[in-house]
Design an enzyme around this catalytic site. Structure first.
Site, PDB file in Angstrom:
ATOM      1  N   LEU A 150      -5.406  20.909  -6.664  1.00 47.92           N
ATOM      2  CA  LEU A 150      -6.728  20.605  -7.251  1.00 47.92           C
ATOM      3  C   LEU A 150      -7.599  21.631  -7.310  1.00 47.92           C
ATOM      4  CD1 LEU A 150      -7.164  17.920  -9.326  1.00 47.92           C
ATOM      5  CD2 LEU A 150      -8.856  17.438  -7.127  1.00 47.92           C
ATOM      6  N   GLY A 151      -7.173  22.796  -7.770  1.00 51.83           N
ATOM      7  CA  GLY A 151      -8.192  23.997  -7.551  1.00 51.83           C
ATOM      8  C   GLY A 151      -8.732  23.921  -9.003  1.00 51.83           C
ATOM      9  N   ARG A 152      -9.178  25.213  -9.363  1.00 49.42           N
ATOM     10  CA  ARG A 152      -9.980  25.344 -10.747  1.00 49.42           C
ATOM     11  C   ARG A 152      -9.044  24.897 -11.903  1.00 49.42           C
ATOM     12  NH1 ARG A 152     -12.995  30.803  -9.425  1.00 49.42           N
ATOM     13  NH2 ARG A 152     -10.781  31.342  -8.616  1.00 49.42           N
ATOM     14  N   ILE A 153      -7.723  25.287 -12.051  1.00 48.93           N
ATOM     15  CA  ILE A 153      -7.048  24.932 -12.818  1.00 48.93           C
ATOM     16  C   ILE A 153      -6.702  23.228 -12.815  1.00 48.93           C
ATOM     17  CG2 ILE A 153      -4.386  25.136 -13.653  1.00 48.93           C
ATOM     18  CD1 ILE A 153      -4.589  28.121 -12.905  1.00 48.93           C
ATOM     19  N   ARG A 232       3.917  29.307  -9.981  1.00 46.35           N
ATOM     20  CA  ARG A 232       4.596  30.442  -9.910  1.00 46.35           C
ATOM     21  C   ARG A 232       6.038  29.696  -9.883  1.00 46.35           C
ATOM     22  NH1 ARG A 232       1.153  33.166 -11.557  1.00 46.35           N
ATOM     23  NH2 ARG A 232       0.087  34.652 -10.604  1.00 46.35           N
ATOM     24  N   ASP A 256       6.294  27.188 -17.923  1.00 49.45           N
ATOM     25  CA  ASP A 256       5.849  28.599 -18.246  1.00 49.45           C
ATOM     26  C   ASP A 256       6.067  29.789 -17.335  1.00 49.45           C
ATOM     27  OD1 ASP A 256       2.702  30.328 -18.345  1.00 49.45           O
ATOM     28  OD2 ASP A 256       4.161  30.062 -20.131  1.00 49.45           O
ATOM     29  N   GLU A 261      11.060  36.254 -13.249  1.00 51.58           N
ATOM     30  CA  GLU A 261      10.479  36.703 -14.594  1.00 51.58           C
ATOM     31  C   GLU A 261      10.820  38.228 -15.097  1.00 51.58           C
ATOM     32  OE1 GLU A 261       6.496  35.517 -14.788  1.00 51.58           O
ATOM     33  OE2 GLU A 261       7.027  33.440 -14.609  1.00 51.58           O
ATOM     34  N   HIS A 279       5.391  32.745 -19.757  1.00 45.52           N
ATOM     35  CA  HIS A 279       4.199  32.952 -18.819  1.00 45.52           C
ATOM     36  C   HIS A 279       3.111  33.380 -19.845  1.00 45.52           C
ATOM     37  CE1 HIS A 279       2.947  34.264 -14.668  1.00 45.52           C
ATOM     38  NE2 HIS A 279       1.857  33.941 -15.426  1.00 45.52           N
TER      39      HIS A 279
HETATM   40  C1  8YV Z   1      -2.068  36.589 -15.485  1.00 39.26           C
HETATM   41  C2  8YV Z   1      -1.439  34.820 -14.296  1.00 39.26           C
HETATM   42  O1  8YV Z   1      -3.015  36.257 -16.607  1.00 39.26           O
HETATM   43  O2  8YV Z   1      -3.790  34.804 -13.845  1.00 39.26           O
HETATM   44  C3  8YV Z   1      -2.553  34.863 -13.186  1.00 39.26           C
HETATM   45  O3  8YV Z   1      -2.389  34.874 -11.873  1.00 39.26           O
HETATM   46  O4  8YV Z   1      -0.460  34.297 -13.573  1.00 39.26           O
HETATM   47  C4  8YV Z   1      -1.438  35.305 -15.381  1.00 39.26           C
HETATM   48  O5  8YV Z   1      -1.915  34.140 -16.223  1.00 39.26           O
HETATM   49  C5  8YV Z   1      -1.258  37.415 -16.034  1.00 39.26           C
HETATM   50  O6  8YV Z   1      -0.319  37.606 -14.928  1.00 39.26           O
HETATM   51  C6  8YV Z   1      -1.779  38.714 -16.415  1.00 39.26           C
HETATM   52  O7  8YV Z   1      -2.628  39.409 -15.258  1.00 39.26           O
END
Ligand code: 8YV
Length: 313
Positions: A150-153, A232, A256, A261, A279
């Site tokens: 439950l961080g900012r995302i 991740r 995503d 990747e 992603h």
């Molecule tokens: C980045 C991400 O925007 O913010 C992150 O850590 O995983 C991505 O959404 C992307 O890696 C570009 O830096």
């Protein structure tokens, strides 16, 4: 003589152009070995512009003895050696501007996975509708939602979920005050009590073996459960997840991010109960420009002697 920086992660031409108004920019993101690519520049490099997936490794810092700041075009720090950056007194700044976008995509993946949107789209495009109705899928609204991290995302996601259900729980090792959502005692408890489980937590670097989303946790989410990952890919036991999606041990997934990747296990291509995106959670014109300018502004502020704007250390 302008300050020399190295861009070690891909940036759009417009952002590179903004950097070049103020700095000498060495773009090395397309080099197989970025550390070896910057090594000849060594002490000339005082700043690095990086990305969420590239970060700032110990090896990169060791190759750049006069590095002062790394500005990251993202928020993920799993690929950044913060301890060594502290030891080397290298300031690390992120671009904390993507939380809405990532939460939006998490919702999109969850809804699409519940209603099999990609399959329904293909059903129409392939002219199958005249032959019969599309099968019934599963409801999203009113379901039990679980958020790992439950961080900012996670908070941005929870606020969106409030429009669909009042059954929102989370697990986070860091106690959260002032939130109305149910705190689960463990990730396993959360998985057992969720219909849709979102992975929005930071974790260890790739290869560290840190896999908080284990086979057991996905089994606890179960045959009608939906798993969504916008964190991740390497934090998930990906082979186990694929096996459970294939054998009915896990209902569906919206992904995503992936362990390796941009390579995605081909076994996923055949799965109709998986929604796949490359992603792209932060990949909107508006937000990527704002993030890129945040990188530029951090570097400019630093080298104007005003410090970084969004430092994390
Ligand atoms: C980045 C991400 O925007 O913010 C992150 O850590 O995983 C991505 O959404 C992307 O890696 C570009 O830096």
């Amino acid at each position: 003589m302008s300050v020399e920086i190295a861009a070690v992660s891909a940036f759009p031409p417009a952002i590179i152009g903004e950097m070049e108004k103020h700095f000498t920019v060495h773009c090395v993101w397309d080099q197989a070995d970025k550390v070896e690519a910057v090594r000849p520049l060594g002490g000339r490099i005082r700043g690095v512009a990086s990305g969420g997936m590239v970060g700032l490794s110990r090896a990169m810092m060791e190759a750049l003895p006069n590095l002062e700041i790394c500005a990251i075009n993202g928020v993920g720090l799993e690929t950044t050696d913060l301890a060594f950056a502290k030891e080397r007194k290298v300031t690390v700044a992120t671009a904390p501007l993507l939380f809405d976008e990532v939460a939006d995509l998490a919702m999109l993946l969850a809804l699409a996975a519940c209603r099999k949107l990609p399959v329904a789209d293909r059903f129409v495009r392939e002219g199958k509708w005249p032959q019969g109705q599309f099968p019934l899928e599963t409801k999203f609204s009113g379901k039990r939602m679980g958020i790992l991290g439950l961080g900012r995302i996670g908070i941005a996601l929870a606020r969106r979920l409030e429009g669909f259900t009042d059954r929102i729980a989370y697990y986070d090792p860091v106690p959260k005050s002032g939130v109305s959502y149910t705190a689960a005692a463990s990730a396993m408890d959360l998985a057992r009590e969720s219909d849709v489980l979102f992975m929005a937590a930071a974790g260890g670097p790739a290869g560290s073996g840190d896999k908080p989303v284990s086979r057991e946790l996905l089994e606890a989410l179960g045959p009608t459960g939906v798993f969504v990952n916008v964190a991740r890919g390497w934090l998930v036991d990906e082979p186990a997840m694929i096996e459970l999606l294939q054998n009915g041990g896990l209902g569906a997934a919206g992904l995503d991010v992936f362990e390796n990747e941009p390579h995605v296990p081909e076994a996923m291509y055949a799965l109709d109960n998986v929604v796949l995106t490359p992603h792209v959670a932060s990949s909107t014109v508006e937000t990527r420009r704002a993030m890129g300018m945040c990188v530029v502004d951090n570097l400019r502020s630093w080298f104007e002697g005003k410090g970084a704007l969004t430092a994390v250390n």
